[in-house]
Design an enzyme around this catalytic site. Structure first.
Site, PDB file in Angstrom:
ATOM      1  N   GLU A   1     -12.906   4.385   5.985  1.00 11.36           N
ATOM      2  CA  GLU A   1     -12.902   3.545   7.171  1.00 11.36           C
ATOM      3  C   GLU A   1     -13.990   3.878   8.171  1.00 11.36           C
ATOM      4  O   GLU A   1     -14.140   3.188   9.176  1.00 11.36           O
ATOM      5  CB  GLU A   1     -11.529   3.666   7.838  1.00 11.36           C
ATOM      6  N   GLN A  36       0.822  -1.211   0.000  1.00 11.36           N
ATOM      7  CA  GLN A  36       0.000   0.000   0.000  1.00 11.36           C
ATOM      8  C   GLN A  36       0.858   1.263   0.000  1.00 11.36           C
ATOM      9  O   GLN A  36       0.327   2.358  -0.116  1.00 11.36           O
ATOM     10  CB  GLN A  36      -0.885   0.015   1.264  1.00 11.36           C
ATOM     11  N   ARG A  91      -8.350  -1.237   8.415  1.00 10.80           N
ATOM     12  CA  ARG A  91      -9.369  -0.308   7.934  1.00 10.80           C
ATOM     13  C   ARG A  91      -9.723   0.712   9.022  1.00 10.80           C
ATOM     14  O   ARG A  91     -10.892   0.894   9.384  1.00 10.80           O
ATOM     15  CB  ARG A  91     -10.600  -1.077   7.483  1.00 10.80           C
ATOM     16  N   CYS A  92      -8.686   1.344   9.526  1.00  7.61           N
ATOM     17  CA  CYS A  92      -8.865   2.209  10.693  1.00  7.61           C
ATOM     18  C   CYS A  92      -7.683   3.150  10.769  1.00  7.61           C
ATOM     19  O   CYS A  92      -6.574   2.772  10.441  1.00  7.61           O
ATOM     20  CB  CYS A  92      -8.942   1.303  11.906  1.00  7.61           C
TER      21      CYS A  92
END
Ligand code: CDP
Length: 788
Positions: free
Chosen positions: A742, A222, A372-373
């Site tokens: 998110e 990523q 996802r945070c």
């Protein structure tokens, strides 16, 4: 917001179909495992069956005799080049391959290089490792006891298993507020270890070209630029300087934070390719992915609130133990060992707060990735939204009313929180009211009372969360010293088409579409002819990558700013072509025209052509711009979710009957994509609430190392999500947009837990830890004497 551009141009506010989808739905995506290079070899990894053990010996003889096996790499091999340890993103150290002992079950012990994947796997089976088991520390509380074995014996000065102590807020003032409070509540909660479990596991192909000394690594990352810099820092001493390293991140099948860290497999494959001079491919299987890659969460929190009798919250206190496994390999910005956990005052106007977090080593895989945070915001919001409901229960107040009473009022924005954040904008009450209207809150409460009288179990849960997205600003945020900004390089071709390259990397969020829409919004060039590229360090401008929903707040803003630079130059060219002063020109998306004479105009396409064929004398030819955007602040999206559950007294099964989600992410670029982000996020929020957990037995064995035990939700388990929006623009983002990717993963779990506790509150239940499995609920029902 009414779109300013036509659907053909497709700027902000248009639900343009995703440009990337035709290739995905036709199976034409290009993932790492799709890449096959001439002469490519395979790597497979020998992993430890023990969670803590000395390595007495590694015998590679039999493995080297397996047909097709070319080499077996051990820690000793790497130690010759000082590559057996590497830094983590949190400046801790992590083994690439061990030379003395292993620290968790499934840790990499050796790697086999072979001519096929089958041969590599056979080679792995034939490597003989002699282990001497050591005492295993699984429980982080026990890890801090004085007699606990010290795990990081490699750190000469380490006398205990504590990694860090971090705190924020005013301890004395908070303690005083608690001492003086009418009411106080306290709740211990555990946010268990979970795993991102993306569809595509991790992997890479390292390809070292001996002739020109260049290393290309195709990698599921990523953050390609940051990885290249880390590679250059780690391997510079063996001749791999940064200009000779190219990281290519092709299509990614889900990242969710799990593809930010550098995993040992990447380094071993690279070392193998450098030594052998051939491309080496390493792709994890599912069980390796679940057992060895970075985990998320694992926070043991004690949350407390102090309040007046009327429900006004006066103070908040939180104490947390963070289990990091054997090394701190969290993917947090450097200065934030506990991530952004100090957002834990959430949506409420709390004047006194104190929070402390201790990080601890245990014999588990390392990590602490932001699944996802935005760096621990999920844990923070779970704690505040849960303890708010505990307070409502204590005060016998409706949880919606308690929230309304304590929301930060609209007039107080920008709002400085007691723990140091400056919230950019917010308007919380309308979001909760909209959610209540949409779900029919009053009628549901009536229905609940009727059902309760009949012995049926129904609950309504609310979560009114505040998110914190978009790291930078660079004055506070860096990773290993690299400042957290992001970038866009935009070039307009002579015929008015464009290419835009960004420092981020989409993993399914639809950047090819939304970034093109940003350029379309700013320049009026149709999004359909704006080509977007990310993920290749040889071509993309430097950026810190995509995680923590930072792409829109950082790179998206860079796109808008680069386009504005181009518009400035375009204006000069238009003035020259129209023979007027720049001051006489007005802009509307796609063209400059002369004030008072709208028929005299030049379109952006005409201007682009002139930039290469007829530009003003003395001006540089061409039409391109670069922007490195360093946001002045984070963005603070928010929302209110309401969940309705029914609980089966026979099985303990929790059924989500309805779930209304109201989100506010400021101005929206693509409403369809935002809805998709919310749908996916809600499903990923439901997952840890009801299904997912990675637990360990007392010997440190992973109990959820395959999809038989690690329960990832599918469409079958997902309810029909009902999504709505309010729009409170971001005051400092050039487009007024906030991040969104998110929000739903953060907001959903407490809404679900609050609904379950609400269904059981009349039985005296105050809290249930996630995941709320049927078994857990059934045992509770049995204990309360209501199981059928
Ligand atoms: O960093 P990441 O892409 O995961 O998160 P994000 O910035 O929240 O964006 C997720 C997706 O939603 C991207 O395609 C954004 O462009 C889109 N989005 C949007 O259309 N409008 C917003 N206000 C925020 C995001």
């Amino acid at each position: 917001m009414q779109p300013r551009t036509s659907p053909e141009v497709g700027g902000m506010g248009h639900s343009m179909k995703r440009k990337e989808d035709p290739r995905f739905i036709r199976g034409k995506g290009n993932y790492v495992d799709d890449i096959v290079l001439p002469g490519m070899l395979w790597m497979d990894i020998v992993r430890s069956p023990f969670a803590h053990a000395k390595i007495k010996s590694i015998n590679t003889e039999k493995a080297l005799k397996v047909p097709g096996v070319l080499a077996v790499i051990t820690g000793e091999t790497l130690a010759k080049y000082n590559l057996h340890w590497m830094p983590t993103l949190m400046s801790d150290t992590q083994m690439v391959l061990p030379t003395e002992k292993v620290m968790y079950q499934a840790q990499e012990v050796a790697a086999v290089i072979a001519t096929s994947r089958y041969a590599a796997a056979d080679g792995v089976d034939a490597v003989e490792v002699d282990y001497d088991p050591l005492p295993v520390v699984v429980d982080p509380f026990k890890a801090l006891e004085p007699n606990a074995p010290i795990l990081r014996t490699d750190k000469k000065d380490k006398k205990d298993n504590r990694i860090f102590h971090w705190e924020a807020g005013d301890r004395a003032a908070t303690d005083k507020a608690f001492a003086e409070a009418d009411v106080t509540v306290k709740q211990a909660l555990y946010i268990p270890r979970i795993h991102v479990a993306s569809i595509e596991t991790c992997g890479c192909i390292a390809d070292f070209d001996r002739v020109n000394g260049k290393l290309t690594v195709y990698m599921t990352t990523q953050a390609p630029h940051a990885i290249r810099t880390v590679f250059a820092l780690v391997a510079g001493h063996v001749g791999l300087s940064e200009e000779r390293i190219r990281i290519v991140s092709p299509d990614i099948g889900g990242g969710f934070g799990g593809k930010v860290p550098v995993y040992p497999g990447y380094v071993i494959a690279t070392a193998a390719s450098v030594v052998i001079g051939k491309p080496v491919k390493w792709i994890e299987d599912r069980m390796e992915n679940l057992q060895a890659d970075s985990f998320a969460r694992d926070y043991h929190i004690t949350a407390e609130l102090a309040a007046r009798k009327d429900g006004t919250i006066t103070a908040l206190r939180m104490k947390t133990l963070a289990d990091h496994g054997y090394t701190d390999a969290a993917a947090n910005p450097s200065k934030f060992p506990a991530g952004l956990f100090s957002i834990c005052t959430g949506s409420y106007d709390v004047s006194k707060a104190f929070v402390e977090v201790d990080g601890v080593y245990t014999n588990k895989p390392p990590g602490g990735v932001a699944y996802r945070c935005s760096f621990r915001v999920t844990e923070a919001i779970h704690a505040i939204e849960r303890i708010t409901d505990v307070l409502a229960q204590e005060l016998k107040m409706d949880p919606a009313e308690l929230r309304m009473k304590n929301f930060i009022p609209k007039e107080k924005f920008p709002y400085k929180s007691a723990l140091g954040w400056e919230y950019d904008s917010g308007d919380y009450e309308p979001a909760l009211r909209l959610a209540m209207d949409k779900i029919g809150y009053a009628a549901l409460r009536k229905e609940q009372a009727e059902k309760r009288a009949r012995g049926e179990l129904m609950g309504i849960g609310i979560s009114s969360f505040t998110e914190i997205l978009g790291a930078g600003p660079s004055k506070h945020f860096d990773i290993l010293g690299i400042k957290m900004f992001d970038s866009c390089e935009l070039r307009i071709h002579p015929t008015g088409k464009a290419i835009a390259r960004f420092g981020t990397k989409s993993q399914g969020q639809g950047h090819e579409t939304t970034y093109a829409q940003i350029i379309a919004e700013e320049l009026g060039i149709p999004a359909s002819v704006v080509q977007v590229e990310e993920g290749d360090t040889d071509t993309a401008p430097y950026g810190l990558g995509t995680y923590a929903s930072r792409s829109t707040p950082t790179a998206g803003a860079a796109g808008a700013m680069a386009a504005r630079k181009i518009r400035e130059k375009a204006k000069k060219i238009a003035a020259y072509l129209l023979e007027v002063s720049e001051d006489d020109l007005v802009w509307e998306p796609g063209k400059f025209s002369v004030k008072g004479a709208p028929s005299r105009s030049k379109t952006i396409q005409e201007i682009a052509f002139a930039a290469y064929t007829n530009h003003p004398p003395g001006m540089e030819a061409g039409l391109e711009a670069v922007n490195y955007y360093d946001p002045p602040n984070l963005t603070f999206p928010f929302g209110s979710y309401i969940c309705v559950v029914d609980i089966d007294r026979g099985t303990g099964m929790v059924k989500i009957r309805r779930f209304v989600a109201v989100d506010d992410c400021g101005n929206i670029i693509n409403p369809m994509i935002v809805d998709g982000q919310i749908h996916g996020g809600l499903t990923m929020g439901m997952a840890p609430a009801l299904l997912e957990e990675i637990s360990y037995d007392e010997n440190g064995n992973n109990q959820a190392g395959s999809f038989m035990d690690y329960l990832v939700p599918t469409a079958v388990e997902s309810p029909s999500w009902e999504t709505f929006k309010t729009v409170t623009p971001c005051p400092h983002h050039p487009l007024g947009a906030k991040g969104v990717g998110e929000s739903a993963t953060v907001g959903a779990p407490p809404a679900i837990v609050n609904a379950v506790v609400d269904a059981l509150s009349h039985l005296g239940v105050k809290h249930v830890d996630i995941p709320i499995t049927p078994e857990k609920v059934w045992r509770l029902l049995k204990e309360k004497g209501v199981a059928e």
